[in-house]
Design an enzyme around this catalytic site. Structure first.
Site, mmCIF file in Angstrom:
data_model
loop_
_atom_site.group_PDB
_atom_site.id
_atom_site.type_symbol
_atom_site.label_atom_id
_atom_site.label_comp_id
_atom_site.label_asym_id
_atom_site.label_seq_id
_atom_site.Cartn_x
_atom_site.Cartn_y
_atom_site.Cartn_z
ATOM 1 N N CYS A 36 0.935 -1.578 0.122
ATOM 2 C CA CYS A 36 0.309 0.443 0.087
ATOM 3 C C CYS A 36 0.952 1.211 0.101
ATOM 4 C CB CYS A 36 -0.904 0.174 1.284
ATOM 5 S SG CYS A 36 -1.979 1.281 1.366
ATOM 6 N N TYR A 59 21.124 -8.513 -1.498
ATOM 7 C CA TYR A 59 19.559 -7.477 -1.585
ATOM 8 C C TYR A 59 18.700 -7.518 -1.777
ATOM 9 C CZ TYR A 59 24.874 -5.911 -0.234
ATOM 10 O OH TYR A 59 26.316 -5.959 -0.166
#
Ligand SMILES: *Cc1c(COP(=O)(O)O)cnc(C)c1O
Length: 431
Positions: free
Chosen positions: A354, A383
């Protein structure tokens, strides 16, 4: 698209090693990280031999933060790697993976006393980042009746061409001892009873695509090595850090190979130490370069929407792959079930989080996409999972390893129960 050797296209499907990515997505569900063990080995051996061609006494310290899965670290441990660990957690991982304590360096600019205690207890070397830390470690080692071997992290004050958030050797960086305090630091360490300075450490940044800054850093390091050898420090290792980048943009980006890196850096290092008449081990701390290209993140297309542009809504977002949102990073995307189709439509690939910034790839030319397609996000081994989060109460996805014909889960998916289980009911909320 140019692909590394372990990624191939057969009958319109993307394969990692011998495995059809669409089959893996079916079997393990999506999203899922898939890593190729054979590629891990290849990457390590290539890097290692590129350096050892110049100098036998090289030790690779895998940077655990790039990908801390134990299975990955075990592969490197078996190949002889040590590790750059940046937390007590990473130190535990490295030991669990079977790495020898002598091959570990505990790095970090903000260690706790507990971190230092653990380093002392396990007998690993510590890279110190401040005078405060030196004093604390000396006390802790003394209390434990032990002597600890240390290096200081040197700030080489080098400007590197990379994203500002991952340039770590600038004069203004939070890391390292500035040039004018280095000899004082080593002198102070020599005066400590329970600490012996035996090494030097630096790390100039990450995703660096030019060998010149590494050569420059090596030059600074051997120069400083001269100063501190003159103080009477006997250097057993010089650690020049990691940072060699990989070509995330397969068509346009060119990354130096490990051989080119070694050819640029090692002569500077060797000339320097020969002049000083010393023979320290060379330690190198690659992270991304060993793991980055070994892994794909497979994600399912939930829906396609045409608004002011075409959005592809997938089930992996910055909760699982933060790099695009954090560093504006680019990752190649292949539609795993349409890998031989012409890329002709512009799509913006967005995750389920969101946040407006939850964009995996903006305005990317891809084949015509429908819900149910499987996208492979490439070069997500470094990563990726290690920077993931549970934001939006999204359990993390599983990680799978493939090796030859085999495949297996190397980290199970989290569940909502895993997340909820760490939360406590407050005493004053009990009825
Ligand atoms: C992150 C880090 C590395 C590895 O960097 P890569 O760019 O992944 O090679 C090595 N050393 C230290 C101290 C680090 O912080």
């Amino acid at each position: 698209m140019k692909l590394p050797g372990h990624l191939t296209v057969k009958d319109g499907h993307l394969y990692i090693g011998r495995h059809d990515c669409t089959v893996l997505a079916q079997e393990y569900g999506t999203p899922v990280y898939v890593t190729d063990e054979d590629r891990l080995r290849e990457n390590f051996q290539r890097y290692d031999s590129a350096l050892k061609k110049h100098y036998e006494d090289v030790q690779l310290l895998y940077a655990a933060k790039a990908n801390g899965n134990l299975a990955v670290m075990k592969v490197f441990a078996e190949l002889g790697a040590g590790a750059d660990v940046f937390s007590s957690g990473e130190l535990h991982l490295a030991l669990l993976a079977g790495m020898e304590p002598e091959k570990l360096l505990f790095n970090g600019s903000s260690k706790t006393k507990e971190d230092l205690k653990l380093a002392v207890e396990k007998g690993v070397k510590v890279s110190l980042d401040s005078f405060d830390e030196l004093r604390q470690l000396n006390k802790i080692a003394g209390d434990a009746g032990k002597i600890v071997e240390v290096s200081f992290r040197i700030n080489p004050a080098i400007d590197v061409p990379t994203h500002p958030k991952i340039a770590t050797g600038l004069a203004t960086s939070k890391f390292g001892i500035p040039a004018d305090q280095i000899t004082d630091a080593y002198r102070a360490a020599m005066e400590c009873e329970n600490v012996v300075p035996v090494g030097m450490h630096c790390h100039i940044g990450s995703q660096i695509l030019d060998v010149a800054p590494f050569a420059k850093a090596a030059e600074v390091m051997v120069k400083v090595a001269g100063d501190i050898t003159a103080l009477g420090v006997r250097l057993s290792f010089i650690d020049i850090g990691g940072g060699l980048g990989i070509p995330y943009r397969h068509e346009t980006e060119v990354a130096p190979t490990p051989e080119e890196y070694a050819d640029a850096v090692l002569p500077v290092f060797l000339q320097g130490i020969q002049k000083l008449g010393i023979k320290p081990q060379l330690w190198v701390e690659p992270g991304r370069n060993l793991v980055g290209d070994t892994t794909v993140l497979l994600t399912n297309v939930n829906s396609v929407k045409t608004a002011h542009k075409k959005f592809v809504n997938v089930d992996a977002g910055f909760n699982l792959l933060l790099r695009p949102a954090m560093y504006d990073s680019y990752h190649e995307i292949i539609v795993a079930n349409k890998a031989d189709k012409e890329a002709e439509t512009d799509y913006t690939v967005t995750g389920p989080i969101c946040e407006t910034g939850d964009i995996i790839a903006a305005d990317r030319k891809l084949p015509m996409i429908e819900d149910g397609d499987i996208l492979a996000i490439l070069d997500t081994g470094a990563y990726g999972y290690s920077m993931s989060s549970q934001y939006n109460c999204r359990p993390r996805c599983p990680e799978v390893m493939v090796a030859g014909d085999r495949s297996a889960v190397m980290r199970r998916a989290e569940t909502v129960i895993d997340i909820v289980n760490t939360m406590k009911k407050l005493p004053w909320h009990e009825k």
